[in-house]
Design a protein around this motif. Structure first.
Motif, PDB file in Angstrom:
ATOM      1  N   PRO A  95      20.849 -31.225  24.729  1.00 15.45           N
ATOM      2  CA  PRO A  95      19.141 -31.299  24.631  1.00 15.45           C
ATOM      3  C   PRO A  95      18.084 -31.049  25.387  1.00 15.45           C
ATOM      4  O   PRO A  95      18.849 -31.115  26.339  1.00 15.45           O
ATOM      5  CB  PRO A  95      18.901 -32.666  23.208  1.00 15.45           C
ATOM      6  N   GLU A  96      17.700 -29.418  25.074  1.00  8.04           N
ATOM      7  CA  GLU A  96      16.447 -28.706  25.471  1.00  8.04           C
ATOM      8  C   GLU A  96      14.965 -30.240  25.923  1.00  8.04           C
ATOM      9  O   GLU A  96      14.696 -30.579  24.927  1.00  8.04           O
ATOM     10  CB  GLU A  96      15.973 -27.862  25.047  1.00  8.04           C
ATOM     11  N   PRO A  97      14.701 -29.362  27.180  1.00  9.65           N
ATOM     12  CA  PRO A  97      14.008 -30.837  27.488  1.00  9.65           C
ATOM     13  C   PRO A  97      12.527 -30.134  25.763  1.00  9.65           C
ATOM     14  O   PRO A  97      12.392 -29.041  25.564  1.00  9.65           O
ATOM     15  CB  PRO A  97      12.710 -29.961  28.236  1.00  9.65           C
ATOM     16  N   ASN A  98      11.678 -31.162  25.758  1.00 11.38           N
ATOM     17  CA  ASN A  98      10.654 -30.960  24.628  1.00 11.38           C
ATOM     18  C   ASN A  98      11.754 -31.081  23.539  1.00 11.38           C
ATOM     19  O   ASN A  98      11.096 -31.052  22.070  1.00 11.38           O
ATOM     20  CB  ASN A  98      10.035 -30.579  24.739  1.00 11.38           C
ATOM     21  N   THR A  99      13.112 -31.176  22.421  1.00 12.12           N
ATOM     22  CA  THR A  99      13.408 -31.130  22.131  1.00 12.12           C
ATOM     23  C   THR A  99      12.991 -32.635  20.923  1.00 12.12           C
ATOM     24  O   THR A  99      13.113 -33.950  21.715  1.00 12.12           O
ATOM     25  CB  THR A  99      14.420 -31.514  22.121  1.00 12.12           C
ATOM     26  N   GLU A 100      12.643 -33.039  19.870  1.00 13.86           N
ATOM     27  CA  GLU A 100      12.387 -33.591  19.429  1.00 13.86           C
ATOM     28  C   GLU A 100      13.607 -35.256  19.163  1.00 13.86           C
ATOM     29  O   GLU A 100      14.547 -35.235  18.436  1.00 13.86           O
ATOM     30  CB  GLU A 100      12.249 -33.793  17.734  1.00 13.86           C
ATOM     31  N   VAL A 101      13.125 -36.785  19.471  1.00 11.87           N
ATOM     32  CA  VAL A 101      14.142 -37.700  18.662  1.00 11.87           C
ATOM     33  C   VAL A 101      13.442 -37.682  17.391  1.00 11.87           C
ATOM     34  O   VAL A 101      12.551 -38.163  17.301  1.00 11.87           O
ATOM     35  CB  VAL A 101      13.582 -38.541  20.375  1.00 11.87           C
ATOM     36  N   ILE A 102      14.279 -38.270  16.467  1.00  7.24           N
ATOM     37  CA  ILE A 102      14.256 -38.144  15.874  1.00  7.24           C
ATOM     38  C   ILE A 102      14.959 -40.114  15.650  1.00  7.24           C
ATOM     39  O   ILE A 102      15.810 -40.489  15.476  1.00  7.24           O
ATOM     40  CB  ILE A 102      14.501 -37.896  14.145  1.00  7.24           C
ATOM     41  N   ASP A 103      14.112 -40.964  14.375  1.00  7.85           N
ATOM     42  CA  ASP A 103      14.602 -41.799  13.811  1.00  7.85           C
ATOM     43  C   ASP A 103      15.003 -42.012  13.042  1.00  7.85           C
ATOM     44  O   ASP A 103      15.843 -41.397  11.705  1.00  7.85           O
ATOM     45  CB  ASP A 103      13.515 -44.202  13.811  1.00  7.85           C
ATOM     46  N   GLU A 104      15.667 -43.382  12.149  1.00  6.25           N
ATOM     47  CA  GLU A 104      16.867 -43.329  10.785  1.00  6.25           C
ATOM     48  C   GLU A 104      15.636 -42.302   9.565  1.00  6.25           C
ATOM     49  O   GLU A 104      16.552 -42.348   8.688  1.00  6.25           O
ATOM     50  CB  GLU A 104      17.467 -44.671  10.250  1.00  6.25           C
ATOM     51  N   ALA A 105      14.796 -42.580   9.346  1.00  6.35           N
ATOM     52  CA  ALA A 105      14.059 -42.107   8.330  1.00  6.35           C
ATOM     53  C   ALA A 105      13.434 -41.060   8.735  1.00  6.35           C
ATOM     54  O   ALA A 105      13.113 -40.068   7.997  1.00  6.35           O
ATOM     55  CB  ALA A 105      12.348 -43.141   8.502  1.00  6.35           C
ATOM     56  N   GLY A 106      13.585 -40.407   9.750  1.00  3.76           N
ATOM     57  CA  GLY A 106      13.233 -38.844   9.869  1.00  3.76           C
ATOM     58  C   GLY A 106      11.881 -38.573  10.621  1.00  3.76           C
ATOM     59  O   GLY A 106      11.711 -37.026  10.605  1.00  3.76           O
ATOM     60  N   ASP A 107      11.287 -39.483  11.267  1.00 11.42           N
ATOM     61  CA  ASP A 107      10.445 -39.756  11.569  1.00 11.42           C
ATOM     62  C   ASP A 107      10.469 -39.376  12.870  1.00 11.42           C
ATOM     63  O   ASP A 107      11.373 -39.911  13.850  1.00 11.42           O
ATOM     64  CB  ASP A 107       9.509 -40.983  11.272  1.00 11.42           C
ATOM     65  N   VAL A 108       9.658 -38.763  13.738  1.00 13.34           N
ATOM     66  CA  VAL A 108       9.360 -38.500  15.412  1.00 13.34           C
ATOM     67  C   VAL A 108       9.202 -39.729  16.153  1.00 13.34           C
ATOM     68  O   VAL A 108       8.433 -39.726  15.996  1.00 13.34           O
ATOM     69  CB  VAL A 108       8.260 -36.944  15.799  1.00 13.34           C
ATOM     70  N   ALA A 109      10.192 -40.345  17.130  1.00 12.35           N
ATOM     71  CA  ALA A 109      10.045 -41.497  17.873  1.00 12.35           C
ATOM     72  C   ALA A 109       9.073 -41.082  19.363  1.00 12.35           C
ATOM     73  O   ALA A 109       8.589 -41.891  19.117  1.00 12.35           O
ATOM     74  CB  ALA A 109      10.637 -42.058  17.918  1.00 12.35           C
ATOM     75  N   GLY A 110       9.806 -39.707  19.483  1.00 12.69           N
ATOM     76  CA  GLY A 110       9.453 -38.928  21.356  1.00 12.69           C
ATOM     77  C   GLY A 110      10.118 -37.634  20.625  1.00 12.69           C
ATOM     78  O   GLY A 110      10.405 -37.462  19.811  1.00 12.69           O
ATOM     79  N   HIS A 111      10.328 -37.434  22.900  1.00  8.96           N
ATOM     80  CA  HIS A 111      10.739 -35.916  23.059  1.00  8.96           C
ATOM     81  C   HIS A 111      11.686 -36.278  24.131  1.00  8.96           C
ATOM     82  O   HIS A 111      11.437 -36.800  25.340  1.00  8.96           O
ATOM     83  CB  HIS A 111       9.756 -34.735  23.171  1.00  8.96           C
ATOM     84  N   VAL A 112      12.505 -35.382  24.087  1.00  9.74           N
ATOM     85  CA  VAL A 112      13.138 -35.491  25.099  1.00  9.74           C
ATOM     86  C   VAL A 112      11.961 -34.720  26.572  1.00  9.74           C
ATOM     87  O   VAL A 112      11.771 -33.598  26.681  1.00  9.74           O
ATOM     88  CB  VAL A 112      14.296 -34.482  25.704  1.00  9.74           C
ATOM     89  N   VAL A 113      12.685 -35.893  27.822  1.00  9.75           N
ATOM     90  CA  VAL A 113      11.406 -35.277  28.776  1.00  9.75           C
ATOM     91  C   VAL A 113      13.027 -34.647  30.134  1.00  9.75           C
ATOM     92  O   VAL A 113      12.765 -33.129  30.330  1.00  9.75           O
ATOM     93  CB  VAL A 113      11.659 -36.191  29.699  1.00  9.75           C
ATOM     94  N   GLN A 114      14.354 -34.965  30.229  1.00  9.81           N
ATOM     95  CA  GLN A 114      15.197 -34.199  30.728  1.00  9.81           C
ATOM     96  C   GLN A 114      16.204 -34.806  31.089  1.00  9.81           C
ATOM     97  O   GLN A 114      16.210 -35.215  30.152  1.00  9.81           O
ATOM     98  CB  GLN A 114      14.733 -34.171  32.615  1.00  9.81           C
ATOM     99  N   ALA A 115      17.271 -33.714  30.800  1.00  9.71           N
ATOM    100  CA  ALA A 115      19.011 -33.398  30.302  1.00  9.71           C
ATOM    101  C   ALA A 115      19.581 -33.824  31.311  1.00  9.71           C
ATOM    102  O   ALA A 115      19.754 -32.310  32.172  1.00  9.71           O
ATOM    103  CB  ALA A 115      19.089 -34.161  29.682  1.00  9.71           C
TER     104      ALA A 115
END
Length: 313
Positions: free
Chosen positions: A252-272
């Motif tokens: 994933p690209e940095p700043n890609t959203e991290v989503i929970d099972e309900a589809g809500d944004v839980a955070g973001h990717v910093v680096q990978a």
């Protein structure tokens, strides 16, 4: 082999698990990092007034992690700051270096300081199972030999960030590593990164800078200091930096959203970075309230999530 040859060579070591297969060190060019030089008789006070860490605790050939924030306390960039006898070196993301040097220049006013992105100094790294001869042996200390400056970084493996002119030789019998290997070591060591895609996305606390030595709460003011200090003294971070693993062949690209099972944004990717051919390592800045949930990056479910600081609960 010199740095120029190294930067043009095909890597033979791509994953951290491969470092231990041989006793020789792994050398890699790091084009994603660039060097900003700050010199002049007022360089120390200039940086002291701008960065999150206490520059005046540095002595010659020592280094620290420090941030540069906007007035809202969001990180414009992260630096490895190295003090030399006559200047400071700020190692930062290449895709930010020019714009950050310009931003720093905006604060120059009448300060007796010179700021430039170095065209002569390049970045490379060594990773080894054993300490390297004639290199620094204390985390964040540096050693200088034959025009090369080597900084010893924290982590389970012995890791050295090297600032070098293009014509300097690398350690004899070194294996050639990929930059992915270095990024994997950053992630497992808990050292975050701010790049163009994450500029002004995170506060220092959301990347754990306050617990890994990247923020001083005893120094004077700097841009965003009031916001950072208020959270430290009067509140508690709602987000922290976590280590995650995903099964994927596409990082994933940095700043890609991290989503929970309900589809809500839980955070973001910093680096990978890739840990194996089908396994990715990630730094995620996520809400503490979401860490017990099933989390996804796109269609990829996060298989392992590990807190990097004790208060991530």
């Amino acid at each position: 082999m010199n740095f120029q040859t190294l930067s043009q060579s095909t890597p033979s070591v791509n994953y951290l698990s491969e470092v231990s297969h041989d006793t020789s060190p792994v050398a890699m060019a790091l084009p994603s990092l660039s060097v900003i030089q700050v010199s002049g008789e007022e360089a120390d006070s200039f940086l002291q007034n701008l960065l999150t860490n206490d520059i005046r605790t540095l002595t010659n050939n020592t280094a620290q992690l420090s941030g540069f924030c906007n007035p809202k306390g969001r990180l414009l960039s992260l630096f490895y700051v190295v003090k030399r006898e006559k200047d400071f070196l700020l190692i930062t993301a290449t895709d930010l270096a020019d714009s950050i040097a310009q931003r720093l220049t905006m604060f120059k006013l009448r300060s007796k300081v010179d700021i430039s992105v170095s065209a002569e100094l390049n970045t490379m790294g060594y990773i080894s199972e054993a300490p390297l001869k004639d290199q620094a042996s204390t985390f964040w200390s540096a050693s200088e030999h034959d025009g090369q400056l080597s900084i010893y970084l924290p982590g389970d493996l012995h890791r050295y960030l090297v600032i070098t002119p293009v014509d300097k030789s690398i350690i004899e019998n070194s294996r050639i590593g990929s930059e992915n290997l270095w990024q994997s070591a950053d992630i497992t060591s808990g050292l975050p990164k701010v790049s163009l895609l994450t500029k002004e996305q995170f506060t220092p606390q959301q990347l754990n800078l306050d617990v890994i030595g990247g923020v001083s709460f005893k120094k004077g003011c700097y841009p965003g200091q009031e916001v950072v200090a208020r959270l430290h003294y009067l509140g508690k971070p709602s987000r922290r930096l976590f280590l995650a693993e995903i099964t994927t062949s596409h990082l994933p690209e940095p700043n890609t959203e991290v989503i929970d099972e309900a589809g809500d944004v839980a955070g973001h990717v910093v680096q990978a970075a890739m840990n194996q051919a089908d396994n990715g390592l990630c730094h995620l800045s996520i809400k503490l309230s979401a860490q017990a949930k099933s989390l996804y990056i796109g269609q990829d479910k996060i298989s392992t999530l590990t807190a990097l600081v004790d208060d991530a609960e």
